[in-house]
Structures are given as structure tokens and as C-alpha cells.
Motif scaffolding. Sequence first.
Motif, PDB file in Angstrom:
ATOM      1  N   ALA A  76     -13.396 -18.705  45.296  1.00 47.98           N
ATOM      2  CA  ALA A  76     -14.368 -17.873  44.580  1.00 47.98           C
ATOM      3  C   ALA A  76     -13.734 -16.601  44.045  1.00 47.98           C
ATOM      4  CB  ALA A  76     -15.535 -17.530  45.504  1.00 47.98           C
ATOM      5  N   ALA A  77     -12.769 -16.056  44.793  1.00 46.34           N
ATOM      6  CA  ALA A  77     -12.118 -14.810  44.372  1.00 46.34           C
ATOM      7  C   ALA A  77     -10.825 -14.608  45.146  1.00 46.34           C
ATOM      8  CB  ALA A  77     -13.049 -13.616  44.599  1.00 46.34           C
ATOM      9  N   ASP A 122     -10.769 -14.287  35.829  1.00 43.80           N
ATOM     10  CA  ASP A 122     -12.088 -13.734  36.147  1.00 43.80           C
ATOM     11  C   ASP A 122     -12.421 -13.829  37.634  1.00 43.80           C
ATOM     12  OD1 ASP A 122     -12.250 -16.538  35.858  1.00 43.80           O
ATOM     13  OD2 ASP A 122     -14.409 -16.426  35.544  1.00 43.80           O
ATOM     14  N   ARG A 123     -11.568 -14.536  38.391  1.00 44.56           N
ATOM     15  CA  ARG A 123     -11.765 -14.617  39.841  1.00 44.56           C
ATOM     16  C   ARG A 123     -10.784 -13.715  40.601  1.00 44.56           C
ATOM     17  NH1 ARG A 123     -11.346 -20.781  41.197  1.00 44.56           N
ATOM     18  NH2 ARG A 123     -10.541 -21.057  39.091  1.00 44.56           N
ATOM     19  N   ARG A 216     -19.432 -12.851  41.932  1.00 52.77           N
ATOM     20  CA  ARG A 216     -18.650 -14.072  42.090  1.00 52.77           C
ATOM     21  C   ARG A 216     -19.186 -14.977  43.201  1.00 52.77           C
ATOM     22  NH1 ARG A 216     -15.572  -9.939  40.291  1.00 52.77           N
ATOM     23  NH2 ARG A 216     -13.942 -10.400  38.776  1.00 52.77           N
TER      24      ARG A 216
END
Length: 243
Positions: A76-77, A122-123, A216
Motif C-alpha cells: 500500500a505504501a 504514488d505509493r 492510501r
Amino acid sequence: MSKFKTVIWPTVILFGDSITQFSFQVNGWGADIADKLARKCDVVNRGLSGYNSRWAKIVLPRLISSQSSAENNNIAAVTVFFGANDCALEDKNPQQHVPLHEYSENLKEITGLLAAAGVSADRVIFITPPPIYEPAWEKECILKGCPLNRHNSVVGQYAQACVQAAAQCSTDVLDLWTLMQKDGQDYSVYLSDGLHLSEKGNQFVAQHLWRLLQSRVADLPFILPYWGDVDAKSPESSLLCDQ
């Protein structure tokens, strides 16, 4: 062959130096994030005490393999939190020091390595080094038999380079160096020894990082049914579903 679907937990990976490694200690910022994401996401600590961005880009492919892109889609991140060692003064601490321009390029390369492994920009969240409180850190250095080896003004240059690299890589960034000194506040309270985070500093990081992470992880479902929703007469029907 198994008739039910294996539960795969999304992950948030914390990649950094000692400030990340120590984040799972009692009241640490990583532990706080992990608590917030319980039953939704695994928070994985990949903090490496003493490491700089030069070493980080070398070991990253060993931590997140590009051969596992499908698995990496479940990330997710990733937080990338280096600079506190890179900014060490070259003449006082040549082993950890990384020149400013190279530090910036290393951050960009780390983003590229993550992208190659299927983790899009973007993560990714960059985190700048926090400010150094020189009087306290100098005491630590003297205890170790060395002179003061970091200056807050130099840390600021690395923080600025991190912010600029984030803009160039289209990643989010948490600028701790600026935020902790905002409005001339006494930032020494955020540091335990002038370099590492105090309990208040950990709370500060957790609070500001959560604001960036929320978008996120907001849509991640609660994994496995709430106990009150389990069918007591036929628990398999609740617990072996695809949720």
C-alpha cells in the motif's frame, strides 16, 4: 488442494535508518501506525541503523524483489526515511557521509528501484531527516570520543534536497526538518539525544505521517469477519469466505 482462498494482507513498508528501526519501540511512530492499521494491513519495519542512502539503494533489491511484482502490488505504501546519516560532516564522519548531490540522486534511484519492482511513485513517501539539536548531540559525540559531527544547517540542506527529489519523482514528502522548527518552536523536545526521536517526536511523526498514509489505506477492508458477525452454528461459512 486447498478449497479456500489464502488471506493476503496488504503491507506498508518502513524503509530507513535507525529512526525507522527504533520506530517499533514502546510509543514509537511505527508502532503507532501499525496499531492504527491492525486487521487491515501489515506494517513492516525495514529500518537499518546507521545506514545512509548509498547503502540503502544497494540493499533495497534484496528487500523488495523485482521478481515478485504481483506480490508487490499488494504494497500500500513505502516510506523512505534517510538523510540523518548522509548529512554527517565528511571530515568528522567519512564512513556515513554522502555528498548532497549523491544523496538526492540516491533517493531518485530508490524510487526507480521501487517502480521496477511494481511499487509506483504514488505509493512512496519520502521523509526528510529531522533537525539536529547540536548541544545535546555534541554531548553524545563527546561520550563516544569524537567531536560534533553534524550541523543543523547542513541537515537543512539535505532536507531541502529530499523535498526537491520528491517533487521530481512525484512522490509525497513529509518535511520534518521544517515542520519541527515551524514558528521558531523549541524543537529539542522532539529529540531524545539531539538526533533520535523522543516520545513527543515519535508522536509528531506518527501524527503527520498518518495524514499522508490515510489516503492510501482508507479503502482497505477489515480483514476476516468481526467476531460478532461469525455464524456460531456454522463458523466455516463465515471464516472460509473470500473476505
